[in-house]
Write an enzyme that holds these catalytic residues in place. Structure first.
Site, PDB file in Angstrom:
ATOM      1  N   SER A 242     -20.079  25.144  12.625  1.00  0.00           N
ATOM      2  CA  SER A 242     -18.707  24.892  13.281  1.00  0.00           C
ATOM      3  C   SER A 242     -17.639  26.301  13.300  1.00  0.00           C
ATOM      4  O   SER A 242     -18.326  27.280  13.274  1.00  0.00           O
ATOM      5  CB  SER A 242     -17.778  24.082  11.228  1.00  0.00           C
ATOM      6  N   LYS A 243     -16.053  25.642  14.137  1.00  0.00           N
ATOM      7  CA  LYS A 243     -15.497  26.756  14.486  1.00  0.00           C
ATOM      8  C   LYS A 243     -15.494  27.201  13.288  1.00  0.00           C
ATOM      9  O   LYS A 243     -15.227  28.970  13.190  1.00  0.00           O
ATOM     10  CB  LYS A 243     -14.071  26.207  14.298  1.00  0.00           C
ATOM     11  N   ARG A 244     -15.985  27.593  11.958  1.00  0.00           N
ATOM     12  CA  ARG A 244     -15.979  28.551  10.710  1.00  0.00           C
ATOM     13  C   ARG A 244     -17.219  29.795  11.451  1.00  0.00           C
ATOM     14  O   ARG A 244     -17.022  30.948  10.483  1.00  0.00           O
ATOM     15  CB  ARG A 244     -16.354  27.870   9.246  1.00  0.00           C
ATOM     16  N   HIS A 245     -18.187  29.353  11.940  1.00  0.00           N
ATOM     17  CA  HIS A 245     -19.601  30.280  11.635  1.00  0.00           C
ATOM     18  C   HIS A 245     -18.705  31.193  13.102  1.00  0.00           C
ATOM     19  O   HIS A 245     -19.107  31.835  13.718  1.00  0.00           O
ATOM     20  CB  HIS A 245     -20.179  29.386  12.603  1.00  0.00           C
ATOM     21  N   GLY A 246     -17.734  30.642  14.292  1.00  0.00           N
ATOM     22  CA  GLY A 246     -17.124  31.358  15.214  1.00  0.00           C
ATOM     23  C   GLY A 246     -17.478  30.767  16.370  1.00  0.00           C
ATOM     24  O   GLY A 246     -16.762  29.385  16.314  1.00  0.00           O
TER      25      GLY A 246
END
Ligand code: GLU
Length: 473
Positions: A242-246
């Site tokens: 998800s966005k959290r990872h990059g």
């Protein structure tokens, strides 16, 4: 003669081309290439509220950038809705589907009851066997498929193995809405059939859909394509990517300076591998790739690994291709825009000369461009913090001595400059690195750069001397 393979990539145009979508496209493309078949592209744009032309363009651009060309024109699912309706009607006529007039209130009641009874909220089939005489007026019906009520279904999946589904879990789902638009379930089956798709390769989030879709295939007497549901991509922490990872969009990877060839090579190994082979040519990838070798376990996206592979590809790139890639992303990155605006014949030449050195140390094109900024710097040069500290009184004094020596040097080659400076450093009793430090700062405005002799030859004699002179007190 066996049927030739037809795969398809079928994104919904509701956003950018996602890294997971790109891997799905790559697997479809590779399998088609491996078998001498075709990969078709279907844009699943029936959700008109969420689909945008911009997104279609982003998907096409992303695939093109990754060099995953599809066969024929992209097919718009929306353009086929008359055909979807036709099949829904055909299924009704064959008593494999039926009109359902259940009102929203009745559906709500049904859900409430199911909740109370702790059962999954499912349509109870009340219109399944009704004759048309009881049809209420004023309600636009939906069409529901007649799913088998008992027994069970086995879905043969190349990646997941045999998956058993209990038929009682497959409710009579809607295939045509009351506004006569097809649901995803219907559209996807009709299109896959009509397009002659032989292999469905997609994310395993579609696995339960696959079981439900076989109901339509069976009702129509159509052959179910070979299914290969590939595990989703996770982050290193094991959670769904998800966005959290990059960054997630292919465009972002392009603008961060990844080469399409490196990204492809990285993506292919997310869920598939060929022994310990890490770097593989496109030709080898095509030769080796097979859906039977796709792993069942979730793949983990490792940004560091991608970066390392990208660095390897940058180093291995021929300078001409690399330059083309560099130029193409200049307008997309902040500092690149300035460079793009200045590129004249002289700068082109300098950039070309610098590439062999620049590519040795860059893991992304953005890093490579950063390393080339000194070429485009205008006098008076501005300095970063470290360079400012280096160019203190002592540093400038060293430069003063060096200037005299270098002004006498007319054979401006790396070797000659190296000799001259080594001799000079011995003479004044300083290490070469001690004189190279202020020199580098004066020439580039930074404390780290390519080898200082390379910098001097790339800038040329006049410009190098002018930059040094500027710092001499
Ligand atoms: N449009 C669906 C998606 O983007 C894919 C449908 C399919 O592959 O069957 O997830």
């Amino acid at each position: 003669m066996s049927q030739s393979v037809i795969t398809r990539f079928s994104p919904s145009p509701t956003g950018f081309l996602h890294i997971g979508g790109a891997r799905t496209a790559l697997f479809n493309w590779l399998y088609a290439k491996h078998t001498g078949g075709k990969m078709l592209l279907r844009i699943e744009d029936t959700d008109q509220k969420r689909s945008t032309e911009e997104s279609v363009q982003a998907i096409l651009n992303g695939l093109t950038w990754l060099e995953l060309e599809w066969n024929g024109d992209p097919i718009s699912q929306l353009s086929r809705i008359n055909r979807h309706r036709e099949i829904a009607e055909e299924l009704v006529a064959a008593d494999k589907a039926y009109y359902c007039y259940t009102s929203p209130e009745e559906l709500a009641e049904m859900r409430k009851k199911a909740k109370y009874e702790r059962k999954p909220p499912r349509y109870d089939g009340r219109w399944r066997d009704c004759s048309s005489t009881k049809v209420p007026t004023g309600i636009q019906p939906v069409i529901r498929i007649k799913s088998p009520r008992d027994g069970h279904k086995v879905l043969h999946d190349i990646v997941q193995g045999d998956i058993h589904f209990s038929n009682k879990d497959l409710d009579d789902y809607i295939i045509l809405r009351s506004d006569a638009t097809p649901t995803y379930m219907l559209a996807v089956v009709v299109d896959d059939h009509d397009m002659g798709v032989t292999h469905i390769i997609r994310g395993d989030d579609h696995l339960t859909n696959a079981a439900r879709q076989t109901v339509i295939y069976d009702a129509m007497g159509w052959t179910v394509p070979v299914m290969a549901h590939i595990p989703l991509i996770h982050g290193l922490d094991g959670a769904k990517l998800s966005k959290r990872h990059g960054a997630l969009s292919i465009e972002a990877y392009r603008n961060m300076g990844y080469l399409p060839i490196a990204l492809r090579n990285y993506l292919v190994r997310l869920g598939w591998s060929h022994g310990n082979d890490e770097i593989m040519s496109m030709q080898k990838m095509i030769e080796w790739f097979d859906i039977i070798d796709i792993n069942k376990g979730a793949a983990r996206f490792d940004f560091k690994k991608l970066e390392a592979i990208n660095g390897q590809y940058i180093r291995a790139s021929d300078n001409k291709t690399l330059l083309k890639n560099v130029i193409s992303i200049l307008p997309e990155i902040e500092d690149g825009k300035k460079i793009a605006a200045q590129l004249n014949e002289k700068y082109w030449q300098q950039l070309r000369d610098a590439l062999p050195e620049l590519k040795k140390r860059a893991k992304t094109l953005v890093e490579l461009i950063k390393g080339a900024e000194f070429i485009f710097a205008k006098r008076p040069i501005s300095f970063d913090k470290k360079a400012t500290a280096i160019l203190n009184e002592k540093g400038r004094r060293i430069l003063g001595g060096l200037l005299t020596i270098l002004e006498d040097c007319h054979n401006w080659t790396e070797m000659e400059l190296d000799n001259t400076m080594r001799t000079y450093s011995k003479e004044i009793g300083l290490k070469l690195s001690q004189i190279a430090q202020p020199l580098r700062a004066a020439l580039t405005g930074c404390s780290a750069s390519l080898g200082v002799f390379a910098v001097m030859t790339i800038l040329g004699r006049e410009e190098s001397l002018a930059r040094i002179r500027e710092q001499v007190i």
